[in-house]
Structure formats: structure tokens, C-alpha cells
Design a protein around this motif. Structure first.
Motif, mmCIF file in Angstrom:
data_model
loop_
_atom_site.group_PDB
_atom_site.id
_atom_site.type_symbol
_atom_site.label_atom_id
_atom_site.label_comp_id
_atom_site.label_asym_id
_atom_site.label_seq_id
_atom_site.Cartn_x
_atom_site.Cartn_y
_atom_site.Cartn_z
ATOM 1 N N LYS A 132 -23.858 28.295 -24.277
ATOM 2 C CA LYS A 132 -23.720 27.961 -22.860
ATOM 3 C C LYS A 132 -25.092 27.781 -22.227
ATOM 4 O O LYS A 132 -25.996 28.599 -22.438
ATOM 5 C CB LYS A 132 -22.957 29.046 -22.099
ATOM 6 N N THR A 190 -27.089 26.389 -18.382
ATOM 7 C CA THR A 190 -26.911 26.341 -16.933
ATOM 8 C C THR A 190 -27.701 25.176 -16.354
ATOM 9 O O THR A 190 -28.857 24.966 -16.707
ATOM 10 C CB THR A 190 -27.391 27.654 -16.287
ATOM 11 N N THR A 225 -22.612 25.675 -17.290
ATOM 12 C CA THR A 225 -22.463 26.164 -15.920
ATOM 13 C C THR A 225 -23.118 25.152 -14.999
ATOM 14 O O THR A 225 -24.326 24.900 -15.094
ATOM 15 C CB THR A 225 -23.125 27.542 -15.742
ATOM 16 N N CYS A 233 -23.999 24.396 -11.171
ATOM 17 C CA CYS A 233 -24.164 25.243 -9.981
ATOM 18 C C CYS A 233 -23.959 24.505 -8.666
ATOM 19 O O CYS A 233 -24.055 25.127 -7.599
ATOM 20 C CB CYS A 233 -25.545 25.895 -10.003
ATOM 21 N N LYS A 278 -18.262 26.381 -16.900
ATOM 22 C CA LYS A 278 -18.283 27.797 -16.509
ATOM 23 C C LYS A 278 -18.653 27.892 -15.036
ATOM 24 O O LYS A 278 -19.581 27.234 -14.572
ATOM 25 C CB LYS A 278 -19.307 28.545 -17.373
ATOM 26 N N ALA A 334 -20.175 30.448 -12.467
ATOM 27 C CA ALA A 334 -20.892 31.716 -12.388
ATOM 28 C C ALA A 334 -20.230 32.619 -11.358
ATOM 29 O O ALA A 334 -19.581 32.148 -10.410
ATOM 30 C CB ALA A 334 -22.351 31.461 -12.001
#
Length: 350
Positions: A52, A54, A112, A114, A131, A133
Motif C-alpha cells: 500500500k 499513499t 490511499t 487523500c 484505502k 485513512a
């Protein structure tokens, strides 16, 4: 709903442990793809399933004043927090290259995102899962934007309770229900008294239509292994090639040996769980024959004598009559001599 895994879905969370280095990111992917064996039984075990990363849009992160604040931490990669965050970002093209590299290693790629603007990444590739957060579980516009992609979504509950979780699910399930929910505590590292693994029981009972798992921030591997024993179908854990490297997540991550041990122990736990029953394993039969006790003579019994209960006691091996079968020989005549402290066998009795 997200299909539940036959084995625990293990995610190696790289996050920004790459410290802004594309080559370091590849090395951590190599770590996640590392083959693992259990040495005593010479068992190859299934490795990690996914990595994973981000992706942030720094214009959508913090207020302008916060981004301009001096960042004097030993883990800082810039004079201000904004400079620090910029140094840690990889481009969309680099994420795409890492996606392709992970695929070469037979790993899924979880991302992830954001902010909605980070969906620009999807021009290059489609992650296996998205994903959310813990901090963004209440970011309902982001959840709606992610749900519209129809890509399976993993929710982390590290900063929220039931109300926030239900509101997030309401937004996503208007569009799809390919959802996983991870129990999480957003404390780095998480104190053992704050883990509350029984939240997994609650999630499995009340949200069992989704895949339920655990995102771990504790030190070591005991808690994620215990989470699997409690029914977690997904485990997410930070990984790095060197825990002493600069970076806020490095010390709380698993290094090379830690990754090997966690993967091994979780896979062995899966084998060990078995079925809800009590029974004699075929594998113990030889040991049972060797060590269990059987009826034996406590004196030499001559041929033609009547066996009495006071003539017997119990000795190994377990190849003869058991105590609850003594009725088969008590009061019966012997067909041959049985010497003292020998196991009584069916051929000894008329």
C-alpha cells in the motif's frame, strides 16, 4: 460486498517509508514479495498479498499557515512542514511504475488517496483497492468520489466510532458495497492497553456482511497474529527495510526479519485454526500407540488361570486393552502364559 478471503489478506503498508525515493520504494516492495518458509517442517508459506502506498495533493492537506510552519523534527525532510511533505511525494508516473513493479512480484496494489484530486492517478492505472485513512472516514465528499470509481474500498476506523462508520458506509453503499472495514487505533505506536482487539468481535457481529480486518500500529507481531485468531480477514502493517532510517513511521514498522516472522506466524495460525470439533488427529496415532497405557499383568499369569482385576495395572505402549475395556478379560481364562508387566493382548485370552 467485498468477497471474503480464504486466507488472511496481508497488506504491507509502505506509505511514505520510501522517504521520497523511488528506488527505496522498489526495495520495500521486494521485501513484501519475499518468500517465507517455516524451517522445522520445511513448509513454504503464502507471503504478503499486497503493498500500500499513499498519494497526497499538498494543496488539499493543511492550512497555509500550517504548511509554512517550521518543521524541526529529526525526521524532517524540509525546513517547513510543506517542504517536508513535498520531499516525500512521488509523482503519478512513479506510482504507476511501482504498480507495474508490484504486479511483476505478484502483489496487489492498494492506494490511499487523500483527496478527490488524487484520482488523477486513475488515468495511469487502477489499483486493486482504495484505502481510506482513518482521518478521512468523516471526509464524506472524498468517500463519495472514491465510491464512484467502483473500486473496492478499505475503511480504517482509527479515529472514529459507530456513528462515523455508519455515515461513511451510507455514502459508499449508495454506489457499491465492495467494502472492507479495519479496526484500528491511530496511536503511533499503539499502547497495548489501547488496542482493544474485542472491537473485531463487534465488527464481525454487527458488520459481518463486509470483510473485517485490523490495521496494526503496535510494536512487534503478537497483536496482528492474535487478530487473525479472532477472525480478522485482512491485516495491514507498516514495513520497511531498515527501522533505523529517518522517517516518522520507520521505528514503528516491521523490518526484514519482522516481516518474515509475521508472515510465517500468521500463515501458521491459519493452518492451526482448523475446525470446530474435538477429535484424534491421524498424525498422533503413532505417538498414541507408543505412549498411551494398556492393561498389563502385575504378576506372571499361568495358562488356564482366571484373570482377576487385582492381577492387572496400566503400562505403555497403548497397543492393548484400555481400562474401560477390562471387562473383556476380567473373569476370562488365559490361553497361554503371560509374564509379569507385559501387555495383555486379545490372543492371551480364551
Amino acid at each position: 460486498m467485498e468477497k471474503k478471503c480464504k486466507s488472511t489478506y496481508l497488506i504491507g503498508e509502505i506509505g511514505q517509508n520510501h522517504n521520497g525515493s523511488f528506488e527505496l520504494a522498489k526495495q520495500i516492495i521486494d521485501l513484501a514479495a519475499m518468500p517465507v518458509r517455516e524451517k522445522l517442517f520445511d513448509l513454504p508459506v503464502k507471503g504478503m498479498d499486497a503493498v500500500k502506498f499513499t498519494k497526497r495533493d499538498l494543496t488539499q492537506e493543511l492550512s497555509a499557515s500550517e504548511m509554512k510552519k517550521p518543521y524541526l523534527s529529526p525526521n524532517s525532510f524540509g525546513k517547513t512542514y510543506g517542504e517536508h511533505r513535498k520531499a516525500l511525494e512521488l509523482s503519478d508516473e512513479q506510482h504507476f511504475a511501482l504498480f507495474k513493479y508490484a504486479k511483476l512480484k505478484n502483489l496487489d496494489f492498494v492506494e490511499t488517496l487523500c483527496s478527490p484530486s488524487c484520482l488523477s492517478l486513475l488515468k495511469y492505472f487502477e489499483p486493486n483497492k482504495l484505502k481510506v485513512a482513518s482521518r478521512d472516514l468523516t471526509n464524506l465528499p472524498l468517500l463519495e468520489a472514491l465510491a464512484e470509481t467502483k473500486i473496492p474500498i478499505i475503511l480504517s476506523t482509527g479515529m472514529t466510532g459507530k456513528q462515523e462508520l455508519d455515515e461513511a458506509l451510507e455514502v459508499i453503499t449508495r454506489i457499491h458495497s465492495k467494502i472492507s472495514i479495519l479496526h484500528c487505533v491511530s496511536e503511533y505506536p499503539t499502547h497495548p492497553q489501547h488496542v482493544n482487539l474485542r472491537s473485531l468481535d463487534y465488527l464481525l457481529k454487527n458488520y459481518g456482511e463486509y470483510s473485517i480486518g485490523y490495521s496494526d500500529h503496535t510494536i512487534g507481531i503478537s497483536v496482528p497474529v492474535a487478530a487473525v485468531a479472532k477472525g480478522a480477514q485482512i491485516i495491514e502493517k507498516h514495513i520497511t527495510i531498515d527501522r533505523s532510517m529517518k522517517g516518522t513511521d520507520q521505528k514503528g514498522s516491521l523490518g526484514i526479519d519482522g516481516v518474515r516472522r509475521m508472515v510465517r506466524d500468521i500463515r501458521l495460525m491459519e493452518m492451526a485454526l482448523g475446525r470446530e470439533d474435538i477429535f484424534i488427529q491421524d498424525a498422533v496415532q503413532a505417538v498414541r500407540n507408543k505412549l498411551e497405557r494398556s492393561l498389563a499383568t502385575n504378576r506372571t499369569i499361568m495358562k488356564g488361570e482366571i484373570m482377576l482385576e487385582e492381577d492387572i495395572h496400566l503400562l505403555s505402549p497403548g497397543t492393548g486393552y484400555k481400562w474401560n475395556e477390562r471387562f473383556r478379560i476380567i473373569g476370562k481364562k488365559t490361553s497361554q502364559i503371560i509374564y509379569k508387566d507385559e501387555i495383555i493382548l486379545p490372543g492371551h485370552i480364551s
